[in-house]
Design a protein around this motif. Sequence first.
Motif, mmCIF file in Angstrom:
data_model
loop_
_atom_site.group_PDB
_atom_site.id
_atom_site.type_symbol
_atom_site.label_atom_id
_atom_site.label_comp_id
_atom_site.label_asym_id
_atom_site.label_seq_id
_atom_site.Cartn_x
_atom_site.Cartn_y
_atom_site.Cartn_z
ATOM 1 N N ILE A 120 0.892 -1.270 0.098
ATOM 2 C CA ILE A 120 0.118 0.045 -0.029
ATOM 3 C C ILE A 120 0.989 1.322 -0.147
ATOM 4 N N VAL A 121 1.888 1.302 0.813
ATOM 5 C CA VAL A 121 2.802 2.724 0.845
ATOM 6 C C VAL A 121 3.474 2.601 -0.503
ATOM 7 N N ASP A 122 4.204 1.657 -0.981
ATOM 8 C CA ASP A 122 4.649 1.738 -2.354
ATOM 9 C C ASP A 122 3.744 2.293 -3.317
ATOM 10 N N ALA A 123 2.591 1.925 -3.266
ATOM 11 C CA ALA A 123 1.399 2.346 -4.190
ATOM 12 C C ALA A 123 1.165 4.101 -3.881
ATOM 13 N N GLY A 124 1.812 4.533 -2.909
ATOM 14 C CA GLY A 124 1.415 5.947 -2.624
ATOM 15 C C GLY A 124 0.612 6.268 -1.502
ATOM 16 N N ARG A 125 -0.025 5.247 -0.727
ATOM 17 C CA ARG A 125 -0.908 5.723 0.364
ATOM 18 C C ARG A 125 -0.150 5.252 1.450
ATOM 19 N N GLN A 126 -0.874 5.697 2.819
ATOM 20 C CA GLN A 126 -0.153 5.273 3.829
ATOM 21 C C GLN A 126 -1.075 3.858 4.616
ATOM 22 N N ALA A 127 -0.099 3.177 5.255
ATOM 23 C CA ALA A 127 -0.725 2.161 6.032
ATOM 24 C C ALA A 127 -0.001 1.594 7.271
ATOM 25 N N ILE A 128 -0.560 1.388 8.062
ATOM 26 C CA ILE A 128 0.079 0.588 9.271
ATOM 27 C C ILE A 128 -0.592 -0.921 9.579
ATOM 28 N N ALA A 129 0.400 -1.666 9.888
ATOM 29 C CA ALA A 129 -0.090 -3.260 10.234
ATOM 30 C C ALA A 129 -0.117 -3.372 11.632
ATOM 31 N N VAL A 130 -1.130 -3.617 12.044
ATOM 32 C CA VAL A 130 -1.181 -3.868 13.878
ATOM 33 C C VAL A 130 -1.796 -5.547 13.953
ATOM 34 N N ARG A 131 -0.995 -6.219 14.398
ATOM 35 C CA ARG A 131 -1.427 -7.754 14.673
ATOM 36 C C ARG A 131 -2.589 -7.750 15.698
ATOM 37 N N THR A 132 -3.594 -8.220 15.476
ATOM 38 C CA THR A 132 -4.635 -7.919 16.492
ATOM 39 C C THR A 132 -5.683 -9.281 16.589
ATOM 40 N N ASP A 133 -5.807 -9.864 17.532
ATOM 41 C CA ASP A 133 -6.946 -11.025 17.833
ATOM 42 C C ASP A 133 -7.884 -10.252 18.231
ATOM 43 N N ILE A 134 -9.152 -10.054 17.598
ATOM 44 C CA ILE A 134 -10.296 -9.361 18.176
ATOM 45 C C ILE A 134 -10.974 -9.925 19.169
ATOM 46 N N LEU B 299 -5.108 -1.892 19.253
ATOM 47 C CA LEU B 299 -5.213 -1.585 17.798
ATOM 48 C C LEU B 299 -5.763 -0.065 17.816
ATOM 49 N N VAL B 300 -6.835 0.371 18.802
ATOM 50 C CA VAL B 300 -7.307 1.656 18.928
ATOM 51 C C VAL B 300 -6.176 2.628 19.154
ATOM 52 N N ASP B 301 -5.488 2.294 20.125
ATOM 53 C CA ASP B 301 -4.347 3.316 20.525
ATOM 54 C C ASP B 301 -3.444 3.560 19.304
ATOM 55 N N ALA B 302 -3.108 2.515 18.571
ATOM 56 C CA ALA B 302 -2.048 2.549 17.581
ATOM 57 C C ALA B 302 -2.428 3.518 16.279
ATOM 58 N N THR B 303 -4.008 3.129 15.898
ATOM 59 C CA THR B 303 -4.686 3.910 14.899
ATOM 60 C C THR B 303 -4.646 5.480 15.502
ATOM 61 N N LEU B 304 -5.016 5.839 16.485
ATOM 62 C CA LEU B 304 -5.234 7.157 16.839
ATOM 63 C C LEU B 304 -3.879 7.897 16.928
ATOM 64 N N GLU B 305 -3.031 7.030 17.451
ATOM 65 C CA GLU B 305 -1.429 7.515 17.426
ATOM 66 C C GLU B 305 -0.806 8.057 15.947
ATOM 67 N N ALA B 306 -1.310 6.983 15.192
ATOM 68 C CA ALA B 306 -0.798 7.379 13.560
ATOM 69 C C ALA B 306 -1.446 8.021 13.026
ATOM 70 N N TYR B 307 -2.820 8.235 13.084
ATOM 71 C CA TYR B 307 -3.822 9.262 12.284
ATOM 72 C C TYR B 307 -4.831 10.130 12.958
ATOM 73 N N GLY B 308 -4.949 9.978 14.334
ATOM 74 C CA GLY B 308 -5.663 10.973 14.941
ATOM 75 C C GLY B 308 -7.024 10.945 14.644
ATOM 76 N N LYS B 309 -7.602 10.285 13.892
ATOM 77 C CA LYS B 309 -8.927 10.159 13.652
ATOM 78 C C LYS B 309 -9.213 8.674 12.826
ATOM 79 N N VAL B 310 -10.537 8.349 12.953
ATOM 80 C CA VAL B 310 -10.845 7.077 12.150
ATOM 81 C C VAL B 310 -12.488 7.554 11.519
ATOM 82 N N ASP B 311 -12.362 7.385 10.121
ATOM 83 C CA ASP B 311 -13.578 7.351 9.291
ATOM 84 C C ASP B 311 -14.732 6.111 9.052
ATOM 85 N N VAL B 312 -13.716 5.162 8.817
ATOM 86 C CA VAL B 312 -14.539 3.990 8.437
ATOM 87 C C VAL B 312 -14.032 2.623 9.122
#
Length: 260
Positions: free
Chosen positions: A51-65, A74-87
Amino acid sequence: MTTMLDGKIVVISGVGPGLGSTLAHRCARAGADLVLAARSGDRLDDLAKQIVDAGRQAIAVRTDITNEAQVVNLVDATLEAYGKVDVLINNAFRVPSMKPLADTTFQHIRDAIELSALGALRLIQGFTRPLAEANGSIVNVNSMVLRHSQPKYGAYKMAKATLLAMSHSLATELGDKGIRVNSVAPGYIWGDTLQGYFEHQAGKYGTTVDQIYQATAAHADLKRLPTEDEVASAILFMASDLSSGITGQTLDVNCGEYHS
C-alpha cells in the motif's frame, strides 16, 4: 470511484489473502489511508508495504479481535498514527464447523459467535468515539448463510445472524452520534482462495474446477459467482459518503442466487 474514500482513515479487520487484501488495495486506490488488522503479522506487514509503495499510508497492527487488550492496542495505534478514524470494516472470518447442530459442541458455537459478533462489537466499542467525531461508517461483512438453512451451516448461521441483529441495534443506538452501521452479505466469492478450495474438491471427487464452478453458480441469476472485486465495491459503497443516507441495511452480493 478513485476518490470515494479520499482523505479517509479506514480500519479493516480480518485482513487475509482473499477479500481482506482486495479490500485494502481498493480502499487505497479510492484515496484512503489504512489500518490493517489480523492475527497473522507477516502477511500484514507485506500488504502494508504494498500500500505504501503504491502511494498511500498504511500501518499493520497484529490483533486478535477476541482479545480485549489487543483491541485496545489497535485503537491506540490507530489514533497515534492518524488521530482520527472514518471507517471501520469488520471482515474477520473463520471456517464454520460444517457439522449438524446436534453434533456441534457448544464451545464451537461460542467460538463462532465470539469472533463474528462479539469481536466486531469490541472493535465498534473501541472506535465509537473517533467514529462519532468523524460522522463515520461501519460496515460489517456478513454472509449469504443468512438466506438459507442448508444442513451443517447451523453454527455459522447462528453467528452471522447474531452479527446482523447486532448491526441493526447498533444502527439505532449510534445513529444520533452520526455513525452509520450497514452490512454486506456475499455468497461464494470467486478468487484465489475459493479456486484453491475448488481444486481440492476436484481432486477429491475426480472432477474439474470448472465443473464445480458451474454447479455452484447454476442457481444464481447471472450464472456466475461474484468476484472479490465486486464484493469490495459493495463494501466501499457502504463505507463511502455515496451511502450517506443509508443505515441499518444489508446489501446482498450473490449474483442473484438468493433474493432478500
